[in-house]
Design a protein around this motif. Sequence first.
Motif, PDB file in Angstrom:
ATOM      1  N   UNK A  41      91.125 -51.057  24.216  1.00 20.74           N
ATOM      2  CA  UNK A  41      91.931 -51.471  25.361  1.00 20.74           C
ATOM      3  C   UNK A  41      93.291 -51.953  24.880  1.00 20.74           C
ATOM      4  N   UNK A  42      93.284 -52.763  23.821  1.00 18.19           N
ATOM      5  CA  UNK A  42      94.546 -53.238  23.265  1.00 18.19           C
ATOM      6  C   UNK A  42      95.417 -52.075  22.818  1.00 18.19           C
ATOM      7  N   UNK A  92      98.686 -53.808  14.326  1.00 17.71           N
ATOM      8  CA  UNK A  92      97.246 -53.595  14.458  1.00 17.71           C
ATOM      9  C   UNK A  92      96.555 -54.910  14.761  1.00 17.71           C
ATOM     10  N   UNK A  93      96.986 -55.969  14.096  1.00 20.56           N
ATOM     11  CA  UNK A  93      96.407 -57.284  14.374  1.00 20.56           C
ATOM     12  C   UNK A  93      96.664 -57.667  15.824  1.00 20.56           C
ATOM     13  N   UNK A  94      97.895 -57.423  16.258  1.00 22.01           N
ATOM     14  CA  UNK A  94      98.243 -57.758  17.645  1.00 22.01           C
ATOM     15  C   UNK A  94      97.366 -56.978  18.622  1.00 22.01           C
ATOM     16  N   UNK A  95      97.204 -55.678  18.335  1.00 25.98           N
ATOM     17  CA  UNK A  95      96.374 -54.840  19.208  1.00 25.98           C
ATOM     18  C   UNK A  95      94.964 -55.406  19.298  1.00 25.98           C
ATOM     19  N   UNK A 141      92.408 -59.647  26.360  1.00 26.10           N
ATOM     20  CA  UNK A 141      92.259 -59.106  27.713  1.00 26.10           C
ATOM     21  C   UNK A 141      90.795 -59.069  28.118  1.00 26.10           C
ATOM     22  N   UNK A 142      89.924 -58.747  27.160  1.00 28.87           N
ATOM     23  CA  UNK A 142      88.485 -58.782  27.425  1.00 28.87           C
ATOM     24  C   UNK A 142      88.086 -60.177  27.874  1.00 28.87           C
ATOM     25  N   UNK A 143      88.656 -61.190  27.232  1.00 28.35           N
ATOM     26  CA  UNK A 143      88.330 -62.556  27.594  1.00 28.35           C
ATOM     27  C   UNK A 143      88.708 -62.857  29.035  1.00 28.35           C
ATOM     28  N   UNK A 144      89.890 -62.366  29.435  1.00 29.55           N
ATOM     29  CA  UNK A 144      90.315 -62.582  30.824  1.00 29.55           C
ATOM     30  C   UNK A 144      89.334 -61.904  31.768  1.00 29.55           C
ATOM     31  N   UNK A 145      88.977 -60.661  31.444  1.00 27.74           N
ATOM     32  CA  UNK A 145      88.044 -59.903  32.279  1.00 27.74           C
ATOM     33  C   UNK A 145      86.725 -60.639  32.421  1.00 27.74           C
TER      34      UNK A 145
END
Lengths: 261, 337, 363
Positions: C289-290, C272-275, C334-338
């Motif tokens: 998203x994760x 969950x932390x990873x997600x 991933x949000x950060x990349x976006x």
Amino acid sequence: MSAGPALGLRSSNAGNALELRGVGRLFGALAALSDITLSVRPGERRAVLGSNGAGKTTLFNCITGDFPPSSGVIRFFGEDVTAFPPQERIRRGLRRTYQISSLFTGLTVFDNVYLACRGVSRNRFSLLRPRRDEALMQAAESLVEAVHLAPVRDRLVGELAYGQQRQLEIALALSGAPRFILFDEPAAGLSPTERRDLVHILTSLPSHIGYIIIEHDMDVALRVVESVTMMHNGRIFKEGRPEEIETDPEVQELYLGGAHG
Amino acid sequence: MSSFVARRPLASLLILIAGALFLWLVFAVWTPGMEAAFGRKRVFLSALFNGITLGALYFLVASGFTLIFGLMRNVNLAHGSLYLLGGYLGFSVGSATGSWVAALLASFVVVALAGILMQVLLFRWMEGQDLRQTLVTIGLSIVLADLLLWGYGGDTFQVETPAWLSGPVQLPFAVALRSNGEAVMMTYPALRLAIFLGAVVVGVLMWLALNRTRVGMLVRAGVDDRDMLSATGVRVQLVFVMVFAFGAGLAGLAGVVGGTFQSLQPGEDTKILLSSLVVVIVGGMGSIPGAAVGALIVGLAEQFGSVYMPTYAVMLTFLIMVAVLAVRPQGLAAVRR
Amino acid sequence: MAVGTSPAPLGLTDPRTGDAAGAIARLGVSFWVFSAVLILMPLIASPFWLVQIFAYAAILGMIALSLMFLAGYGGIVSLVQMTVAGLAGYLVAILGDSAITQISLTWPWWVAVPIAILIATLFGTISGALSVRTEGIYTIMITLAIASAFYYLTLQNYTIFNGFSGFNGIVPPRFLGVDWRGTNAFYYLALGCAALAYWAVVYVSRAPFGLALQGTRDNPRRMAALGFNVAAHRIAAYSFASVIAAVAGVLLVWFQGQMSPGTAGVGPVVDILIIAVVGGLGRPIGPFIGALVYVLLRTFSLDALEAIGLDGKRFQLVIGLGFLLIVLFSPGGLIGIYERLRERHRRSQDTRAATMNAAGRGP
């Protein structure tokens, strides 16, 4: 509006706003404060001066309740607050600014001020969003204006210039209904124009608000106060009016000429 | 300690009485009445000594963990994986060379090297980002655990006890009386005794190193105040690398030790990590004596729990942790600031 | 203590968040398209995709959202959220109907579910209370220890939790005339709950409570100096997050049809932390998203790995490496990349507009 302390003026102790008796603070074997006894009347403006290490910031920390004094009693508007946690003293009208700006860098200027106003009110846990005309929102708006930060009210604090952050620092201390404020080196790092601004803000505060100011800049300090307390090595070694202190030979030797870097 | 006694005379008296009672329990021969109440004395003594040796193992693992956190504020959640890595490596080296000591040394060195790589290649670039470092250790532990699973499979391994440590040793504690009045003395595996003594030696050496050497003084100063450490002008990064390497190596060494008197299998890394967490929560972060105290408490609790209340042994350890958190969150040995 | 960027504070009076009607009016086209796709999904996707992928992602996303709320807005990294969900799931099995008839109390679902959520929330709150009095970095350790204690409890206790085997035969109930066991029905149930949780987090984060929580994240000492009870705020945050996780736990046990110690073991707890981190702790959509990425990977990695010639069992290795890459190179997930790509795109558009203006300024 916000919950100003419902205490009214206590008539005991000649109605001092702040009173310290025999306050001391030990850090291990080091006595940062020894036998501090002073009283400040409501609305009085005082400067606490002294060289680095004289114990001025420790004094502030004791008064705000960051840590308890090792000895002595602290009374705020007649009430014994020696054992009170910081929140309780804040709610009774005590405020403080910090030498190094202590702000919420991830939030906007307005949010910072709003939080400060919120802190001393009820409904701190409210899950509902406030409407634009809600009393606290108005208070926060006028406070932002009062410290000349309206142009940047929606800017993230982390992006502000240093001088603007110092102004915000003062705005936080003016939130709610303060009765007494501790200013910790408010002029540090300010340009001459900003210092004039600061003097203006300080001198135009409502007269019922008393304050103590720690400051190295004698120019600023002596112009905004009516009394001065000099500290040295954790003790008070002289008190008097600004003119007296300025011309006192002992003070000149110890502070202006000697130890002061 | 004299100030403690002076400040709390009643508590000190109670502790003294409890201590005396305990010693009597250990050294005297139990009457049949006592045995009816407490079970057999041999069982009690077994649990006691097994708890102490388990505590010794936990100390070896937890002390490295607490040092790394104390100095570098890095919660190294890959510590369990380092333990398992050292254990498996020790098994391989031990099987290949037939020497237990070689296994110990090899594990220490290799895992210490791994620690150096981790600090130099990864953590050094994340100074001050505590959470990010911890997340990296989580990622590393997942990767390492899977690689070990890939390499060694799901079987259970055990490092072979060296010949000179196998067999029982007689201890000066009487467990029963024979019909002719002679006392039956307790015997205990030499291996476990050696492990306990080894942990004590390591603990004492660490204490000496921290308190009597210049490097140790720097480490202690850094644990107290990291900014002050860099102000002394010493090569901070070098100290960090040394400490991480030592902590990791210790975990690897502990892996061989644990693999000898317990066993090695997938999942052991998580178990030992969780035990270490409880040990340092109870004992206090950044404190070696705290790790010793915590390890002893947790080891004893686990053993006594598994002997006397097997269904809820884990809960006992957990309850101790909760109690410490509720009453003294900084841990038992932590200095109150 | 947040990794990467903190959630963008839109502030209390940001013109974009003025009032409800205005806010809705200002939602972009992409939002409406996205919502339409989600709502019409049963027309496009197969039952497998609807439930095994999307509903499951919605459920895991909710649990990860619970973690993101605490971490992003409160600066608290709590690993106990999956445990709260697991406890809620177990309680639904114990209080309600299951195949383990010697333990289950067979209370009706409209009694069992609220009580399960209540008890699980209480558990989450108490866990929070235990960890808020220590420094931030300890929270991860303490919550991990609590989570593992719960795992061992469920593993070893047979009178309440049925030990290793756990519970099975748990099904969603019928109510409002709908059998929520059905594919489309369950999909909408999971989607609806996830949307509700998402909206709740967005709303609360901009209410005074959420603002104060962010204050305690940025500067707890100052918050105390302003009169706020920092510990109380944090505990309240745990409560709010636990409600979300508990609801997700109920959905989880209905989704799986069974509940066992492994559901809330250390592996899933860390997952969950990873997600949450991979998705991004900066915006509430990140955890979802994760979760989607995680579910897709988990479902298809076996085939994908074997296609490249690796052993299909090396799923954990892939997860671990992917997680490491994100933490090392894009802590905002991933949000950060976006967001970085969007920023770069906007900047290049600005420069292009500027050069065009400059070029256009001719005689």
